[in-house]
Design an enzyme around this catalytic site. Structure first.
Site, PDB file in Angstrom:
ATOM      1  N   ALA A   1       4.597   4.674  -4.142  1.00 26.48           N
ATOM      2  CA  ALA A   1       4.391   4.006  -5.415  1.00 26.48           C
ATOM      3  C   ALA A   1       3.289   4.549  -6.028  1.00 26.48           C
ATOM      4  O   ALA A   1       3.242   4.897  -7.332  1.00 26.48           O
ATOM      5  CB  ALA A   1       4.216   2.551  -5.053  1.00 26.48           C
TER       6      ALA A   1
ATOM      7  N   GLN B   1       0.811  -1.330   0.088  1.00 28.94           N
ATOM      8  CA  GLN B   1      -0.044  -0.017   0.097  1.00 28.94           C
ATOM      9  C   GLN B   1       0.984   1.207   0.033  1.00 28.94           C
ATOM     10  O   GLN B   1       0.466   2.202   0.468  1.00 28.94           O
ATOM     11  CB  GLN B   1      -1.060   0.068   1.105  1.00 28.94           C
ATOM     12  N   SER B   2       2.199   1.183  -0.574  1.00 25.79           N
ATOM     13  CA  SER B   2       2.855   2.342  -0.597  1.00 25.79           C
ATOM     14  C   SER B   2       2.388   3.375  -1.286  1.00 25.79           C
ATOM     15  O   SER B   2       1.792   3.596  -2.286  1.00 25.79           O
ATOM     16  CB  SER B   2       4.084   2.073  -1.522  1.00 25.79           C
ATOM     17  N   ASN B   3       2.374   4.756  -0.264  1.00 22.58           N
ATOM     18  CA  ASN B   3       2.015   6.130  -0.696  1.00 22.58           C
ATOM     19  C   ASN B   3       3.025   6.440  -1.877  1.00 22.58           C
ATOM     20  O   ASN B   3       2.615   7.272  -2.821  1.00 22.58           O
ATOM     21  CB  ASN B   3       2.009   6.988   0.210  1.00 22.58           C
TER      22      ASN B   3
END
Length: 130
Positions: free
Chosen positions: A83, A79-81
């Site tokens: 990315a 859930q990388s911001n």
């Protein structure tokens, strides 16, 4: 001592900067009214969910564009911001984005993973930090 010529560092104008400061009046009152508290509203940068990562991407993507790259690969958690913001900035610049994300954690198509899908980012899950 070395000085840096900041204007000479390539940068793209991707976000809506500067973002505003907003006073948190209720929090100041809760502290007895003797303090003024402010928050920097980087969520208003104009890219996906915002954040300070857009500033960094303005420099990183400027370098990639200058070198003629058409695809950007980045890595992070499921859930990388970072990315999601990379995919958003790439879309604005007409670049393709490939996101290599850790399979640990939430991998259902919701949250940032839904935004990545909507933005057309190619997502590859890996099961290790290697």
């Amino acid at each position: 001592m070395h000085t840096i010529d900041w204007p000479a560092i390539p940068r793209l104008d991707i976000g809506a900067f500067p973002t505003p400061l907003q006073e948190l009046e209720n929090a100041g009152r809760a502290l007895g009214g003797s303090r003024c508290l402010f928050v920097k509203r980087d969520d208003l940068s104009g890219m996906a969910l915002g954040g300070n990562k857009v500033r960094k991407l303005e420099f990183l993507l400027a370098d990639a564009v200058a070198q003629g790259y058409d695809t950007i690969i980045t890595a992070g958690g499921a859930q990388s911001n970072h990315a999601t913001l990379t995919a958003s900035c790439c879309n604005k610049l007409g670049l393709k984005s490939i996101l290599v994300l850790l399979q640990r954690g939430e991998t259902a198509r919701k949250g940032n993973l839904l935004l990545n899908h909507i933005q057309g980012a190619r997502v590859h899950f890996v099961d290790s930090d290697d």
